[in-house]
Design a protein around this motif. Structure first.
Motif, PDB file in Angstrom:
ATOM      1  N   PRO A   1      11.222  10.367   8.570  1.00 46.17           N
ATOM      2  CA  PRO A   1      12.267  10.321   7.367  1.00 46.17           C
ATOM      3  C   PRO A   1      12.349   8.882   6.813  1.00 46.17           C
ATOM      4  O   PRO A   1      12.250   7.779   7.727  1.00 46.17           O
ATOM      5  N   TYR A   2      12.606   8.638   5.533  1.00 46.29           N
ATOM      6  CA  TYR A   2      12.561   7.225   5.346  1.00 46.29           C
ATOM      7  C   TYR A   2      14.002   7.073   4.672  1.00 46.29           C
ATOM      8  O   TYR A   2      14.616   5.963   4.312  1.00 46.29           O
TER       9      TYR A   2
ATOM     10  N   PRO B   1       6.798   3.783   4.825  1.00 52.42           N
ATOM     11  CA  PRO B   1       7.357   3.470   3.763  1.00 52.42           C
ATOM     12  C   PRO B   1       7.637   1.836   3.452  1.00 52.42           C
ATOM     13  O   PRO B   1       7.954   1.394   4.272  1.00 52.42           O
ATOM     14  N   VAL B   2       7.173   1.416   2.368  1.00 50.23           N
ATOM     15  CA  VAL B   2       7.301  -0.108   2.103  1.00 50.23           C
ATOM     16  C   VAL B   2       7.820  -0.210   0.776  1.00 50.23           C
ATOM     17  O   VAL B   2       7.807   0.458  -0.378  1.00 50.23           O
TER      18      VAL B   2
ATOM     19  N   GLN C   1      -0.072   5.070  -1.043  1.00 49.60           N
ATOM     20  CA  GLN C   1       0.310   5.840  -2.034  1.00 49.60           C
ATOM     21  C   GLN C   1       1.614   5.463  -2.862  1.00 49.60           C
ATOM     22  O   GLN C   1       2.538   5.147  -2.259  1.00 49.60           O
ATOM     23  N   LYS C   2       1.335   5.131  -4.368  1.00 47.08           N
ATOM     24  CA  LYS C   2       2.392   4.327  -4.851  1.00 47.08           C
ATOM     25  C   LYS C   2       3.635   5.633  -4.986  1.00 47.08           C
ATOM     26  O   LYS C   2       3.401   6.637  -5.404  1.00 47.08           O
ATOM     27  N   LEU C   3       4.831   5.232  -4.776  1.00 43.89           N
ATOM     28  CA  LEU C   3       5.952   6.120  -5.190  1.00 43.89           C
ATOM     29  C   LEU C   3       6.651   5.574  -6.421  1.00 43.89           C
ATOM     30  O   LEU C   3       7.148   6.403  -7.175  1.00 43.89           O
TER      31      LEU C   3
ATOM     32  N   SER D   1       6.277   2.097  -2.111  1.00 42.92           N
ATOM     33  CA  SER D   1       5.191   3.112  -1.898  1.00 42.92           C
ATOM     34  C   SER D   1       5.091   3.352  -0.447  1.00 42.92           C
ATOM     35  O   SER D   1       5.969   3.023   0.272  1.00 42.92           O
ATOM     36  N   ARG D   2       4.362   4.391  -0.133  1.00 42.91           N
ATOM     37  CA  ARG D   2       4.323   4.671   1.368  1.00 42.91           C
ATOM     38  C   ARG D   2       2.908   4.571   1.879  1.00 42.91           C
ATOM     39  O   ARG D   2       1.930   4.668   0.836  1.00 42.91           O
ATOM     40  N   ARG D   3       2.666   4.257   2.929  1.00 45.68           N
ATOM     41  CA  ARG D   3       0.951   3.752   3.272  1.00 45.68           C
ATOM     42  C   ARG D   3       0.822   4.734   4.777  1.00 45.68           C
ATOM     43  O   ARG D   3       1.586   4.828   5.444  1.00 45.68           O
ATOM     44  N   LEU D   4      -0.268   5.349   4.464  1.00 47.67           N
ATOM     45  CA  LEU D   4      -0.685   6.411   5.470  1.00 47.67           C
ATOM     46  C   LEU D   4      -1.748   5.692   6.682  1.00 47.67           C
ATOM     47  O   LEU D   4      -2.608   4.978   6.164  1.00 47.67           O
ATOM     48  N   ILE D   5      -0.882   5.532   7.675  1.00 50.90           N
ATOM     49  CA  ILE D   5      -1.223   4.911   8.785  1.00 50.90           C
ATOM     50  C   ILE D   5      -2.259   5.382   9.698  1.00 50.90           C
ATOM     51  O   ILE D   5      -1.445   6.540  10.173  1.00 50.90           O
TER      52      ILE D   5
END
Ligand SMILES: C[S@@+](CC[C@H](N)C(=O)[O-])C[C@H]1O[C@@H](n2cnc3c(N)ncnc32)[C@H](O)[C@@H]1O
Length: 460
Positions: free
Chosen positions: A310-311, A372-373, A397-399, A404-408
């Motif tokens: 969750p963010y 999330p960043v 992935q830009k939000l 954005s959130r980054r798939l790590i």
């Protein structure tokens, strides 16, 4: 002695969606099926056309049974920057490799595929006629041909600047299509049990592919929600397990997330989601449990952990606590077995997640998760690390304009030892990682500012 492994050239036609996710997906799948990427293949960028050198057609077919980022694969017979270059490249392609597909008993069809330009029927026919020099001996069959050949023309990426002639032209034998149709057939719109944060079907499959999920694996999602990520892993033949802190989510109770439906109906739960797709046999279980306090005994091993923590935006970041952890000055509840809920800082959550993955993944197993960043402050050093986990890929992935959130994706490369538990906290890299604590405030301050700006411009 084994014969030297010769590589054949294939052309991948990639989908123009989730561009950053494509290379890690293809690389992960190739490594799963025994293929490898060479350095020259690193420069694919945004083009939908990728040339791939792999040892066998079997690997190409296996790749296409899994990928959602690629549309089709072709055995590449020729390639040039002009028709003349293409024809001379085709003339150099070994005839013995062509003959099995062109002999007199076979049927075939030739298709023309263009990117960023539409051709008239007449132009298409011209392209087909120009290939007369190829030793086609079979009969044309447009409905059910045995072999399909394609001419693929690349007119670049800019729809506002379409060149007269293509930048690249390819000719190949079609081998297989990818799994793009899964995006539609598993769409959350048609899913039995959904929530506010159910993961999009396409991204769920991409995550399972980055995680190299395979048949008979055991895949775990510690923040399982409505189980979107379990569904994708089960589709690839893995047995799936999840936990969530929210009792209602795990038991499919409470308010429904669908419009026109007030309460969740009976049987709206993760098991029913798997049943919907004929995957119930892959369901191990889901439990109510707090990811900050894993309830597993030591020596539990998963092949992959695939999750979307969750963010704190559409769902809260909470963890269970004890009476002792309640800050002074706040009135304590009477002793009870009901755990106290405390807020769970994002940096603590990722620290716990990496530690848990380092401890409980099989060696070579993968952790795939979203980070999330707040983009203006993001640096690569912020990505949490752990001595037992190697970073494999990090895709954005830009939000919104600022978030954005980054798939790590990380892979376990070293056996976990007790001293590894805190070693990464001692490094300088741990400091920027604390920045994630403020993601929620920054997200909302961004939104607040935007609304204020929109209101102001509305008044002007
Ligand atoms: C982004 S959602 C996951 C959505 C999920 N991938 C899906 O497809 O539905 C995050 C989930 O984490 C759960 N959660 C929040 N804090 C948690 C904790 N401390 N331990 C376990 N689950 C937690 C929330 O209840 C929520 O369901």
């Amino acid at each position: 002695m084994a014969p030297p492994c010769s590589l054949n050239r294939y052309l991948l036609l990639m989908a123009q969606e989730h561009l950053e996710f494509r290379l890690p997906e293809i690389k992960s799948l190739l490594s799963l099926f025994g293929g490898q990427f060479t350095n020259s293949q690193e420069t694919y960028g945004k083009s939908p056309f990728w040339i791939l050198s792999i040892p066998s057609e079997d690997i190409a077919r296996n790749l296409m049974k899994r990928t959602v980022c690629a549309k089709s694969i072709f055995e590449l017979w020729g390639h040039g920057k002009s028709p003349e270059e293409l024809y001379s490249s085709l003339k150099n392609y070994p005839v013995e490799k062509m003959v099995p597909f062109l002999h007199s008993d076979s049927t075939y069809k030739i298709k023309i595929h263009t990117f960023n330009k539409t051709l008239t029927q007449e132009e298409k026919v011209k392209r087909i006629d120009a290939l007369e020099f190829l030793p086609f001996e079979g009969k044309v069959n447009l409905k059910k041909p045995q072999h399909i050949f394609s001419v693929l023309e690349d007119y670049g990426l800019d729809p506002n600047c379409i060149p007269e002639n293509p930048h690249n032209i390819y000719f190949g034998r079609w081998i297989a299509d990818g799994q793009r149709e899964l995006i539609e057939s598993y769409s959350v719109k048609k899913r039995h049990f959904i929530g506010n944060t159910s993961m999009d079907a396409g991204l769920s499959f991409i995550m399972a592919n980055h995680g190299k999920v395979k048949e008979n694996d055991i895949v775990f999602d510690p923040f399982v929600g409505t189980g979107g990520l379990l569904v994708a892993s089960a589709h690839f033949g893995a047995y799936v397990y999840g936990t969530d802190i929210d009792y209602n989510t795990v038991h499919g109770l409470g308010k429904a997330s669908r419009k026109n439906q007030k309460w969740r109906g009976p049987d709206e739960n993760i098991r029913a989601n798997l049943r919907q797709y004929g995957l119930e046999k892959y369901y191990l279980d889901v439990l109510v449990s707090d990811a900050s306090k894993p309830s597993w005994r030591k020596g539990t091993y998963f092949d992959a952990i695939i999750t979307d923590p969750p963010y704190g935006i559409r769902e809260s970041t909470r963890r269970t606590g004890s009476q002792k952890e309640i800050p002074k000055g706040i009135e304590k509840c009477p002793e009870s077995h009901v755990p106290v809920s405390l807020s769970y800082h994002l940096s603590d959550m990722f620290f716990d997640l990496l530690n848990f993955a380092a401890e409980s993944l099989e060696l070579g197993g993968r952790l795939v998760y979203w980070l999330p960043v707040y983009t203006p402050e993001y640096t690569e050093e912020m990505v949490p690390w752990h001595p037992c986990l190697k970073l494999i890929s990090n895709c954005e992935q830009k939000l919104s304009s600022h978030t954005s959130r980054r798939l790590i994706t990380m892979e376990k490369v070293k056996k976990f030892e007790n001293r590894d538990q805190y070693s990464h906290l001692l490094s300088d890299q741990f400091l920027p990682y604390q920045g994630h604590n403020s993601f929620r405030e920054k997200y909302f301050s961004g939104i607040t500012k935007r609304i204020a700006k929109e209101e102001k411009s509305g008044q002007e």
